[in-house]
Enzyme design. Structure first.
Site: not given
Ligand code: HSE
Length: 382
Positions: A11, A87, A116, A172, A187
């Site tokens: 990112v 997050k 995202g 992740e 989230k």
């Molecule tokens: N690992 C997270 C996903 C990355 O797959 O949504 C984005 O938050």
């Protein structure tokens, strides 16, 4: 506005690229670990950023929540705006950082931490101030959606689907956070904090996709059902907040089934606005970076927070929500669920329950697993 960056991974690199061509925003220093250092725009000392009077904002895109928290606190104390895509960090520290940012008169935004590329937190923050948000739900994890889609549409195995999601940069560092539903839960916690000023940290229920097998798919797919991992939050009639993550089976013409690959979908239901659906890429460098950039543009134009001043940690109450569940379990565990329809296959039972509380379904699965036995369950979308 000069913006410094903490972290130069998937990112961070995309943010740096976008900072170079954004209107009215310029890239400043990038904090990296010593092993990745290369002059001249990088530094290994955070004080170089904190002590630079021209740097007005810091963007943080790292995985380690406690490290991220230290960077956030120090930046806010130094009077700099702070934008995070983490997050895990924000779900742990949002109320405190919100208070600190307000005390210091600077911004604390984290749009990329949920959904995202999708501006769902931006939309919820606005709705909270002029409408009544009844519920928020959706597909909030790109990795698991990629995997579920690959398993159901292309017949991939769980392991192969996970491997590709990792190669594509969606997962992740430790993909357990994705497949266990923890990332989606963080989230939806943030969505609740923005919508209701309550960050639910207790009473939550979480079920990921780890128990789904190819046999399960072969059983429910011919019935026209498609599985998605859904995060849900909302207000109960008594004013308490509910929040959970669980697999849900949808009839194949439902909008959730059109969410393919790593895409995400977020749906809000408001009293006046009605239903609003956003769909977009939920993971990956450039899509996530675009939501970081959205926060920076908003800060440049004067926005300082998503969270209300009173935002506090609180407890979720998941006893109110009731669903029918599709459950695969051993015959000896059948009494833990109120079966309305039962199909036997040797020792394996597949049942449809009568409506039951979310918390009760999750507790029943926990009891089965703590006895060392297996279960898969998914809510049936009504
Ligand atoms: N690992 C997270 C996903 C990355 O797959 O949504 C984005 O938050």
């Amino acid at each position: 506005m000069k913006v410094a960056l903490v972290g130069f991974g998937t990112v961070g690199r995309s943010v740096y690229k976008m900072l170079q061509q954004a209107e009215g925003i310029t890239p400043g220093l990038v904090l990296v670990l010593p092993e990745f250092y290369s002059a001249p725009f990088q530094t290994t000392d955070y004080n170089d950023i904190l002590n630079d009077p021209e740097t007005e904002a810091v963007v943080e895109c790292i995985t380690d929540a406690e490290e991220g928290y230290k960077y956030a606190k120090a930046a806010l104390l130094a009077g700099k705006h702070f934008v995070s895509s983490s997050k895990a960090m924000v779900a742990l520290h949002a109320p405190e950082l919100n208070r600190l940012a307000r005390e210091k008169g600077v911004a604390f935004l984290f749009g990329a931490a949920c959904g995202g590329s999708m501006p769902i937190l931006h939309a919820l923050s606005q709705s909270r101030q002029m409408d009544k948000i009844l519920s928020v739900s959706g597909v909030l994890n790109g990795t698991t959606n990629y995997m579920l889609d690959a398993m159901q549409r292309k017949g991939c195995s769980y392991e192969d689907a996970l491997k590709v999601a990792q190669q594509l940069g969606y997962a992740e560092k430790d993909p357990t956070a994705d497949v266990s539903g923890r990332d989606s839960l963080r989230k939806i916690m943030l969505a609740c904090a923005v919508s209701y000023g309550i960050l639910p940290v207790e009473g939550l229920n979480r079920e990921g996709i780890e128990s789904l097998t190819a046999e399960d798919v072969n059983h429910f797919a011919p019935k026209g059902l498609v599985c998605r991992l859904i995060a849900q939050g909302g207000k109960n009639e008594d004013g308490s907040v509910y929040a959970c993550v669980e697999p849900v089976l949808f009839p194949k013409n439902a909008p959730e089934c059109a969410v393919l690959d790593n895409n995400n979908l977020a749906k809000s239901q408001c009293l006046y606005n009605g239903s609003l659906v956003l769909m977009g890429q939920g993971a990956g460098g450039d899509p996530t970076a675009s939501n970081v950039m959205r926060d920076l543009i908003l800060i440049k134009n004067g926005l300082k927070n998503f969270l209300p001043e009173s935002c506090e940690e609180g407890k979720a109450n998941n006893e109110g929500g009731r669903h029918r569940y599709y459950v695969r379990l051993n015959a000896q565990d059948i009494d833990l669920f109120p079966a309305a329809e039962t199909e036997m296959d040797g020792d394996i039972c597949r049942i449809i329950t009568s409506p039951m509380a979310v918390s009760r379904a999750h507790d029943a699965a926990k009891a089965i697993r703590s006895a060392g036995r297996k279960v898969f369950f998914a809510a049936l979308a009504e």
